[in-house]
Design an enzyme around this catalytic site. Structure first.
Site, PDB file in Angstrom:
ATOM      1  N   CYS A   1      69.012 -29.367  12.410  1.00  0.00           N
ATOM      2  CA  CYS A   1      69.679 -30.525  12.998  1.00  0.00           C
ATOM      3  C   CYS A   1      71.055 -30.195  13.564  1.00  0.00           C
ATOM      4  O   CYS A   1      71.482 -30.792  14.556  1.00  0.00           O
ATOM      5  CB  CYS A   1      69.770 -31.668  12.003  1.00  0.00           C
ATOM      6  SG  CYS A   1      70.712 -31.324  10.516  1.00  0.00           S
TER       7      CYS A   1
ATOM      8  N   HIS B   1      73.696 -34.219   7.377  1.00  0.00           N
ATOM      9  CA  HIS B   1      72.892 -34.364   8.593  1.00  0.00           C
ATOM     10  C   HIS B   1      73.872 -34.565   9.745  1.00  0.00           C
ATOM     11  O   HIS B   1      75.021 -34.949   9.526  1.00  0.00           O
ATOM     12  CB  HIS B   1      71.922 -35.549   8.488  1.00  0.00           C
ATOM     13  CG  HIS B   1      70.937 -35.614   9.618  1.00  0.00           C
ATOM     14  ND1 HIS B   1      70.251 -34.511  10.069  1.00  0.00           N
ATOM     15  CD2 HIS B   1      70.540 -36.647  10.418  1.00  0.00           C
ATOM     16  CE1 HIS B   1      69.451 -34.863  11.055  1.00  0.00           C
ATOM     17  NE2 HIS B   1      69.616 -36.149  11.299  1.00  0.00           N
TER      18      HIS B   1
ATOM     19  N   ASP C   1      69.212 -39.685  17.598  1.00  0.00           N
ATOM     20  CA  ASP C   1      68.861 -38.529  16.774  1.00  0.00           C
ATOM     21  C   ASP C   1      67.852 -37.686  17.534  1.00  0.00           C
ATOM     22  O   ASP C   1      66.663 -38.030  17.601  1.00  0.00           O
ATOM     23  CB  ASP C   1      68.278 -38.968  15.429  1.00  0.00           C
ATOM     24  CG  ASP C   1      68.185 -37.819  14.434  1.00  0.00           C
ATOM     25  OD1 ASP C   1      67.816 -36.708  14.856  1.00  0.00           O
ATOM     26  OD2 ASP C   1      68.489 -38.027  13.241  1.00  0.00           O
TER      27      ASP C   1
END
Length: 495
Positions: free
Chosen positions: A145, A172, A189
């Site tokens: 990520c 994250h 995202d």
């Protein structure tokens, strides 16, 4: 203001490090290079066709639709998720063996650490540098990520969007893009191809959020309140620093970012900031949003992080007691003969039944052979594989792991196989695989600095379910064939 503590020093350092991305967004040559890699005309045609079929009552314009097309293209065609590389000779997934130093060339592209993988068959070695420079990521087009959000944010800026990099202190990162039509920031995202669903982490992934900070070219903002439906619970967890200190840091950093702006530019940002703060006054509501668990990464990786909506029923997570925090020590052991856990570090005998303290188990049962007077765990008859997992989570403390000691007994017959997996609970890590000989016993610093992990035993192969056994021992034995011992140290500020 009172003197700052170590946690606050760490937080401030992390905020300053976030600003390094801004230099990339101001590199015109990098932005032009990024534009050459985006199929802009193709995405605009798709966006125009979709926009033409949208009702006028929908709160969206062509730029917002183009953003959705960019998200879909980025995940579907441009970037790839990396759990572990495959061996190019054996075509099997390699095993994580920890970290090795970056080469000069890797360091040039801001790879601060390199993951080391080895093929379990041919023992060929592979490197996975964790690049932070987006120019390199535009070439490698792979990562987790951190790499995804880093690269995607740059592409948004290259297309002319106001974009910012968002970091969640519970591990994250993602992107936010400003919608001029709606006059608000949209959560994006890229790992999940999801836009404007900010509650997906708390509701879908079951994250226990604390601080979520966003940084753009000209501003920095605490956006935690966009990502929670429960203000009171999140306030209880916000123990990393004093609220007044965080505000002081944000204002100090923001002053540096905006020092060269003209009064009209400052006015625009002030109005935008005021609207955002007003948005945070009321908690969002998750009804009818269809939130689900995480989809990026392997299932075991998502389970390790607790970011899937498919959590096993009656799962258990080991956390530290007050005494264990003071001692900076944790020790749990299990007797298969007694079917009982003993938590040595808190001087207590725990609930009986091997399943009671597992995070998950699949196709596993405890076998007692009275004729041979032995007991063990094995995979159930009729299944070729079984697994059992324990989870340890210490993120709500001020401690990190120093050393980990394991003493895990198993026994195999014929072609039966037992494999142990140690899975650090971090977006930067993969599972570390061990053979039965490695963990009987094992003392390792592979998890040094970590705050949580999972431990999994996998039993496979054999002509019979009895040929792969874990924790085998005599019924009259006083030994403990499962032991996990952890020594902790206090967190130190990042350099």
């Amino acid at each position: 203001m009172e003197p700052i503590n170590e946690e606050e020093k760490t937080l401030y350092t992390k905020l300053i490090n976030m600003l390094s991305f801004i230099d990339y967004w101001e590199d015109d040559s990098l932005l032009q290079y990024a534009l050459t890699l985006i199929p802009v005309d193709e995405l605009r045609v798709k966006a125009t066709l979709k926009y033409s079929s949208i009702s006028e009552s929908d709160s969206i314009d062509i730029d917002d639709v183009l953003l959705l097309e960019l998200l879909e293209w980025f995940k579907g065609s441009f970037f790839k998720w990396m759990d572990a590389p495959k061996c190019d000779s054996c075509d099997v997934v390699t095993e994580n063996k920890g970290f090795i130093p970056p080469t000069d060339d890797e360091a040039r592209w801001d790879a601060r650490r390199v993951e080391h993988f080895v093929c379990p068959r041919c023992e060929k070695s592979y490197r996975f540098p964790r690049f932070n420079h987006p120019r390199k990521l535009l070439q490698t087009r792979q990562g987790r990520c951190g790499e995804w959000a880093n690269c995607f944010t740059l592409l948004c800026v290259a297309l002319g969007y106001d974009a910012r990099f968002v970091i969640d202190w519970t591990d994250h990162v993602w992107t936010e893009v400003y919608s001029h039509f709606n006059k608000r920031w949209l959560h994006c995202d890229p790992c999940e191809n999801v836009c404007d669903k900010p509650l997906m982490y708390e509701v879908g992934w079951k994250k226990k959020l604390k601080h979520v900070i966003a940084v753009s070219k000209y501003e920095i903002q605490d956006v935690t309140w966009r990502y929670t439906a429960d203000f009171e619970e999140i306030r209880k967890r916000r123990n990393v620093c004093r609220e007044e200190f965080l505000l002081h840091c944000i204002l100090t950093v923001q002053e540096k970012l905006q020092k060269s702006l003209s009064p009209p530019q400052l006015k625009v940002l002030l109005e935008r900031r005021a609207r955002e703060l007003a948005e945070f006054l009321s908690p969002a509501k998750p009804e009818n949003e269809g939130y689900s668990g995480r989809t990026s990464g392997s299932l075991s990786w998502r389970l390790a992080r607790g970011e899937t909506s498919c959590l096993p029923p009656n799962y258990y997570v080991f956390r530290l007691s007050t005494d264990e925090i003071k001692q900076k020590f944790f020790h749990i052991k299990y007797s298969c003969a007694l079917d009982k856990y003993v938590r040595v570090s808190s001087q207590s005998i725990q609930t009986e039944d091997w399943k009671s303290f597992t995070f998950s188990q699949k196709n596993i049962f405890r076998k007692v052979e009275n004729d041979w007077k032995v007991s063990y765990l094995a995979h159930a008859e009729g299944f070729s594989k079984g697994s059992v997992t324990w989870k340890f989570d210490f993120r709500d403390t001020n401690l990190v792991i120093n050393t980990l000691k394991l003493n895990l007994h198993s026994r195999t017959f014929n072609s039966g196989n037992v494999k142990w997996l140690l899975f650090p609970n971090s977006e930067d890590e993969n599972s570390i695989r061990y053979s039965p000989e490695d963990v009987c016993p094992l003392e390792t610093t592979d998890l040094k600095g970590s705050t949580s992990f999972i431990l999994t035993a996998e039993m496979t192969g054999g002509d019979s379910w009895q040929h792969a056994q874990v924790f085998r021992q005599s019924l009259d034995s006083t030994m403990f064939p499962f032991e996990v011992e952890i020594h902790f140290e206090e967190k130190v500020p990042s350099s």
